[in-house]
Design an enzyme around this catalytic site. Structure first.
Site, short mmCIF file in Angstrom:
data_model
loop_
_atom_site.label_atom_id
_atom_site.label_comp_id
_atom_site.label_asym_id
_atom_site.label_seq_id
_atom_site.Cartn_x
_atom_site.Cartn_y
_atom_site.Cartn_z
N LYS A 98 0.87 -1.17 0.00
CA LYS A 98 0.00 0.00 0.00
C LYS A 98 0.91 1.22 0.00
O LYS A 98 1.64 1.46 0.96
CB LYS A 98 -0.91 0.01 1.22
N THR A 208 -9.09 3.06 11.49
CA THR A 208 -9.59 3.79 12.65
C THR A 208 -11.05 3.50 12.95
O THR A 208 -11.46 3.43 14.12
CB THR A 208 -9.41 5.31 12.43
#
Length: 259
Positions: A98, A208
């Site tokens: 990523k 998150t």
């Protein structure tokens, strides 16, 4: 209903939810959340693999079960991100990465020019590059042309929980590229993940929204169901939107009881 798997770097995945490893209250909670999410890909910040205790995050991830996705979080230049990817490969974390090249510390928006440069270099070096980018269809096409295995536009700023703020740009990106489109950043709750999938995205990456929830394990399960529901709804084909009502029980063909 028949559906294809998510294909990245020649590998097939049945889950379209990718989750992270940061911000959990404990490593045990992280491990349980991964299990509940049904994910098959777990992203790990290369610079944060080590824990203050001296342990490694990798000690809490079954690498035989999950595919690791090292990321370049915290990198602010193309050169820095490229070096981090080389380090990840040398450490045995694989070649699927990523890619983040951050342009601003406050917003964590990507530096798209540095991102494009790094994508081009890493793709040429044999990496499966998954770049975190803004929701610009022009840049998405350029990243595809540079060799990206997918494009990962933000739904909203990283960790903001604001949801999909510009669904129309996401739709244009979906029309502009042929590689998978995975929404990365901004998801706050299950409905946000469902919306991303209903738009036609191929997957959602989040951290998150799960790790910061009051009950991370339950939220992980909610996200799993939301991604699956959104994908199924997209494949099913929603009805068109109309300004006025359409009766769900038409009167045509019914006997006239007034005569």
């Amino acid at each position: 209903m028949y559906d294809t798997n998510l294909v990245l770097g020649g590998k097939e995945f049945t889950s379209r939810l990718i989750v992270g490893t940061g911000k959990y209250s404990s490593m045990d909670v992280m491990r349980d959340a991964h299990e509940a999410s049904g994910t098959e890909i777990i992203t790990v910040a290369v610079r944060r693999v080590g824990l203050p205790s001296g342990d490694s995050i990798l000690d809490y991830i079954d690498t035989k079960r999950y595919t690791l996705l090292p990321n370049t979080a915290g990198c602010y230049t193309a050169d820095e991100a490229i070096r981090t990817c080389y380090l990840a490969r040398e450490a045995g974390l694989g070649e699927m990465v990523k890619l983040e090249v951050i342009g601003d510390q406050r917003t964590l928006f990507p530096d798209v020019m540095g991102l494009l440069e790094a994508t081009r270099t890493l793709a040429r070096e044999g990496f499966t590059v998954m770049p975190y980018t803004n929701d610009d269809p022009i840049m998405a096409k350029k990243l595809q042309d540079a060799g990206a295995a997918c494009v990962m536009p933000l739904g909203a700023p990283i960790g903001s929980g604001l949801g999909i703020r510009n669904p129309y740009n996401i739709k244009i990106i979906l029309e502009s590229v042929t590689v998978p489109v995975i929404v990365d950043a901004g998801v706050g709750t299950a409905s946000d993940a469902a919306i991303a999938m209903e738009l036609g995205c191929d997957g959602v990456l989040m951290n998150t929204a799960i790790a910061g929830a009051k009950d991370a394990v339950s939220m992980a399960k909610a996200m799993k169901l939301a991604v699956e529901a959104g994908r199924l709804a997209y494949k099913s084909g929603r009805i068109g939107k109309k300004l006025y009502a359409t009766a769900s029980s038409p009167l045509e063909g019914l006997p006239d009881w007034t005569s």
